[in-house]
Write a protein that holds these residues in place. Structure first.
Motif, PDB file in Angstrom:
ATOM      1  N   VAL A 133      -8.986   2.663   2.480  1.00 51.29           N
ATOM      2  CA  VAL A 133      -7.876   1.740   2.229  1.00 51.29           C
ATOM      3  C   VAL A 133      -6.569   2.318   2.761  1.00 51.29           C
ATOM      4  CG1 VAL A 133      -6.508   0.605   0.438  1.00 51.29           C
ATOM      5  CG2 VAL A 133      -8.993   0.690   0.243  1.00 51.29           C
ATOM      6  N   SER A 134      -6.307   3.599   2.497  1.00 53.63           N
ATOM      7  CA  SER A 134      -5.063   4.229   2.957  1.00 53.63           C
ATOM      8  C   SER A 134      -5.002   4.276   4.483  1.00 53.63           C
ATOM      9  CB  SER A 134      -4.936   5.637   2.377  1.00 53.63           C
ATOM     10  OG  SER A 134      -4.878   5.607   0.971  1.00 53.63           O
ATOM     11  N   ALA A 136      -6.665   2.305   6.623  1.00 49.80           N
ATOM     12  CA  ALA A 136      -6.569   0.949   7.169  1.00 49.80           C
ATOM     13  C   ALA A 136      -5.154   0.416   7.082  1.00 49.80           C
ATOM     14  CB  ALA A 136      -7.526   0.011   6.422  1.00 49.80           C
ATOM     15  N   GLY A 137      -4.403   0.844   6.055  1.00 49.49           N
ATOM     16  CA  GLY A 137      -3.031   0.373   5.895  1.00 49.49           C
ATOM     17  C   GLY A 137      -2.009   1.257   6.569  1.00 49.49           C
ATOM     18  N   GLY A 138      -2.453   2.286   7.264  1.00 49.95           N
ATOM     19  CA  GLY A 138      -1.521   3.176   7.951  1.00 49.95           C
ATOM     20  C   GLY A 138      -0.804   4.135   7.027  1.00 49.95           C
ATOM     21  N   GLY A 139      -1.349   4.397   5.846  1.00 53.08           N
ATOM     22  CA  GLY A 139      -0.720   5.293   4.887  1.00 53.08           C
ATOM     23  C   GLY A 139      -1.312   6.693   4.939  1.00 53.08           C
ATOM     24  N   SER A 140      -0.790   7.545   4.056  1.00 48.82           N
ATOM     25  CA  SER A 140      -1.267   8.922   3.968  1.00 48.82           C
ATOM     26  C   SER A 140      -2.553   8.984   3.156  1.00 48.82           C
ATOM     27  CB  SER A 140      -0.205   9.800   3.306  1.00 48.82           C
ATOM     28  OG  SER A 140      -0.722  11.084   3.007  1.00 48.82           O
ATOM     29  N   THR A 141      -3.449   9.856   3.576  1.00 46.37           N
ATOM     30  CA  THR A 141      -4.706  10.041   2.836  1.00 46.37           C
ATOM     31  C   THR A 141      -4.645  11.260   1.920  1.00 46.37           C
ATOM     32  OG1 THR A 141      -5.637  11.346   4.661  1.00 46.37           O
ATOM     33  CG2 THR A 141      -6.050   8.962   4.672  1.00 46.37           C
ATOM     34  N   ALA A 142      -3.435  11.774   1.700  1.00 44.46           N
ATOM     35  CA  ALA A 142      -3.290  12.981   0.883  1.00 44.46           C
ATOM     36  C   ALA A 142      -3.692  12.762  -0.569  1.00 44.46           C
ATOM     37  CB  ALA A 142      -1.840  13.481   0.934  1.00 44.46           C
ATOM     38  N   GLY A 143      -3.714  11.510  -1.011  1.00 45.89           N
ATOM     39  CA  GLY A 143      -4.059  11.228  -2.400  1.00 45.89           C
ATOM     40  C   GLY A 143      -5.521  10.902  -2.614  1.00 45.89           C
ATOM     41  N   GLY A 302       4.465  -4.656  -7.974  1.00 47.48           N
ATOM     42  CA  GLY A 302       4.047  -5.315  -6.744  1.00 47.48           C
ATOM     43  C   GLY A 302       3.756  -4.318  -5.646  1.00 47.48           C
ATOM     44  N   ASP A 303       4.547  -3.232  -5.600  1.00 46.53           N
ATOM     45  CA  ASP A 303       4.334  -2.198  -4.580  1.00 46.53           C
ATOM     46  C   ASP A 303       2.983  -1.507  -4.751  1.00 46.53           C
ATOM     47  OD1 ASP A 303       6.779  -2.762  -3.493  1.00 46.53           O
ATOM     48  OD2 ASP A 303       7.833  -1.129  -4.512  1.00 46.53           O
ATOM     49  N   VAL A 304       2.492  -1.456  -5.997  1.00 42.87           N
ATOM     50  CA  VAL A 304       1.200  -0.814  -6.243  1.00 42.87           C
ATOM     51  C   VAL A 304       0.097  -1.497  -5.443  1.00 42.87           C
ATOM     52  CG1 VAL A 304      -0.590  -0.481  -8.006  1.00 42.87           C
ATOM     53  CG2 VAL A 304       1.787   0.098  -8.516  1.00 42.87           C
ATOM     54  N   PHE A 305       0.206  -2.822  -5.264  1.00 45.71           N
ATOM     55  CA  PHE A 305      -0.845  -3.578  -4.567  1.00 45.71           C
ATOM     56  C   PHE A 305      -0.524  -3.830  -3.097  1.00 45.71           C
ATOM     57  CE2 PHE A 305      -1.128  -4.726  -9.072  1.00 45.71           C
ATOM     58  CZ  PHE A 305      -2.461  -4.450  -9.312  1.00 45.71           C
ATOM     59  N   THR A 306       0.628  -3.360  -2.649  1.00 44.41           N
ATOM     60  CA  THR A 306       0.992  -3.562  -1.246  1.00 44.41           C
ATOM     61  C   THR A 306       1.102  -2.255  -0.470  1.00 44.41           C
ATOM     62  OG1 THR A 306       3.352  -3.611  -1.871  1.00 44.41           O
ATOM     63  CG2 THR A 306       2.188  -5.731  -1.725  1.00 44.41           C
ATOM     64  N   LEU A 311      -2.663   1.313  -3.443  1.00 42.96           N
ATOM     65  CA  LEU A 311      -3.777   0.364  -3.496  1.00 42.96           C
ATOM     66  C   LEU A 311      -5.097   1.115  -3.410  1.00 42.96           C
ATOM     67  CD1 LEU A 311      -4.800  -2.540  -3.594  1.00 42.96           C
ATOM     68  CD2 LEU A 311      -4.580  -2.625  -1.089  1.00 42.96           C
ATOM     69  N   GLY A 312      -5.122   2.179  -2.618  1.00 47.64           N
ATOM     70  CA  GLY A 312      -6.331   2.995  -2.511  1.00 47.64           C
ATOM     71  C   GLY A 312      -6.706   3.632  -3.838  1.00 47.64           C
ATOM     72  N   VAL A 313      -5.695   4.060  -4.595  1.00 52.66           N
ATOM     73  CA  VAL A 313      -5.961   4.658  -5.909  1.00 52.66           C
ATOM     74  C   VAL A 313      -6.518   3.613  -6.872  1.00 52.66           C
ATOM     75  CG1 VAL A 313      -4.884   5.700  -7.943  1.00 52.66           C
ATOM     76  CG2 VAL A 313      -4.271   6.509  -5.659  1.00 52.66           C
TER      77      VAL A 313
END
Length: 467
Positions: A133-134, A136-143, A302-306, A311-313
């Protein structure tokens, strides 16, 4: 998906032995009370940190520093709660793990396969979901490690609130699963969240642990010896660069948890009985109080799901945990030719798997360690842990409520004690003395029934006579 069938193989989630059942009941009773306190502390933290007039005081208390600076221990209250108080929690986890290895389900490789594989799958799948999920969304995978942990106290608190009489075998599975889960969470913290090592401090901590082990081997007693030594070991471990909670686990694993001749309880069991209330009733709730205080405004939720990281968590806890534990359990039962207990069905296992999606204490800790350079994202990760745990709690509540009548019947059967011996009848059915006692009880009941019938007949005869 059909359930594994095997009429001659061993039973998964079968009846516990009486000593194991008693131990599990005592342990879960303390954890349940601690879980309720944990819920109260989490709610208090959210209220304290989200009321504008109180928010500044929450930050002031959390950031207040105390401790000897010369020893590298001038820490904030929040830091003391995370590194200091949680060492007590992990000390109890170490004792639990040691007991499971020498006297519990994990001592038997065949019995251990089910919770170990379920726990591994229940940690791997959430991590995979988070990374996918992280990424695919272009986020960090550190979590990736945040959704891997299960909070047994929080999960049992949910059970206490909804009043589900979960059979002891499923409760024991949940407890063992959480113990194995804690072990791998500890390894994750030790391996992936150790940056720079101070070998002098690490060597000192190692020497302290050797002294701790030798004192135990020699049978030396006295809290006034072990408590100061434990504090020194903890301080050295903290300054070594290895997370300080590892010291608690190491000391817990060193305690003897098997009983010798003439002992009613082993030293490990005795110490766990003394320390568990401190862990569940004080250490973990205080950690929650100073870690769960995050903003929960509409925009933040809202940010939790966007946001991809958060969202990955959420999906890791809600989806990954459930599918991982259920899938691992089903596959283990399939390939070890074990079948479910006759009283249970696979939807029951799925419900417990969804309950394990409640991650709190260790998830919050790993969240803090994963994004130390980004306080804003750290708070968002904490909010996602809370949201994911809440969703998992709601889903598991619904699933467990559907079968609550069945669970209540099983619970009553497990605890029925018609002969008033203090031992549930289900554990005495193969004992000839039990059947003699029951025959005497039935004879007394039959005699009382005959006496009442005679009295009623006599009273009726008098009423029939003419005035």
């Amino acid at each position: 998906m059909s359930a594994p069938k095997n009429k001659t193989g061993r039973k998964a989630f079968g009846r516990l032995s009486l000593p194991e059942r008693t131990f599990v009941a005592d342990a879960l009773r303390t954890e349940t009370v601690g879980g309720v306190l944990l819920l109260v502390a989490a709610v208090a933290a959210l209220v304290w940190s989200n009321i504008p007039a109180l928010h500044s005081s929450y930050e002031a208390v959390s950031d207040f520093h105390m401790g000897p600076d010369a020893l590298g221990l001038n820490l904030s209250i929040e830091h003391w709660a995370a590194d200091g108080l949680l060492a007590i929690f992990f000390f109890v986890a170490g004792i639990e793990l040691k007991r499971e290895l020498v006297a519990g389900d994990l001592r038997d490789p065949k019995a251990a396969a089910l919770p170990v594989v379920a726990a591994l799958c229940g940690m791997a799948m959430p991590a995979i979901v988070d990374v996918v999920v992280s990424s695919a969304g272009g986020g960090s995978t550190a979590g990736w490690a945040v959704p891997t942990a299960t909070d047994i106290a929080f999960a049992l608190a949910v059970l206490a609130v909804i009043g589900t009489s979960l059979p002891s075998a499923l409760r024991a599975f949940l407890l063992t699963l959480a113990v194995v889960d804690d072990l791998f969470a500890i390894l994750i913290i030790a391996i992936f969240f150790t940056d720079q090592l101070n070998f002098a401090a690490l060597g000192g901590a190692f020497v302290g642990l050797v002294v701790f082990w030798l004192l135990i081997r020699k049978g030396v007693r006295g809290w006034y010896i072990y408590v100061p030594l434990a504090v020194v070991i903890w301080g050295l471990m903290y300054n070594s660069g290895v997370h300080a909670t590892i010291a608690g686990v190491a000391m817990g694993l060193m305690l003897r948890c098997h009983r010798e001749d003439g002992e009613e309880t082993s030293p490990g069991e005795h110490i766990e009985h003394l320390v568990r209330p401190l862990s569940a009733g004080l250490a973990v709730p205080l950690f929650a109080l100073f870690s769960a205080g995050v903003a929960v405004s509409g925009g933040a939720l809202g940010d939790v799901f966007t946001t991809p990281e958060t969202l990955g968590v959420v999906l890791g806890l809600v989806v990954g945990k459930t599918l991982g534990i259920f899938g691992g359990t089903w596959l283990t039962a399939r390939f070890t030719k074990a079948s479910l207990s006759d009283e249970l069905a696979w939807p029951d296992v799925f419900a417990v798997a969804s309950l394990a999606g409640i991650g709190f204490t260790v998830s919050l800790l790993i969240g803090e360690l994963s994004f130390t350079d980004d306080p804003v994202l750290t708070d968002e990760i904490k909010a996602s842990v809370l949201m994911g745990s809440l969703i998992a709690a709601v889903i598991s509540t619904v699933l467990l409520k559907v079968r609550n009548a069945k669970y209540r019947a099983l619970w009553e059967a497990e605890n029925r004690d018609d002969d008033l011996s203090g031992v549930p009848d289900i554990y005495e059915e193969d004992n000839p003395e039990y059947h003699l006692r029951m025959a005497e009880i039935y004879e007394k009941k039959a005699a009382e029934h005959r006496r009442r019938a005679q009295v009623a007949a006599g009273a009726g005869g008098q009423d029939d006579r003419p005035a």
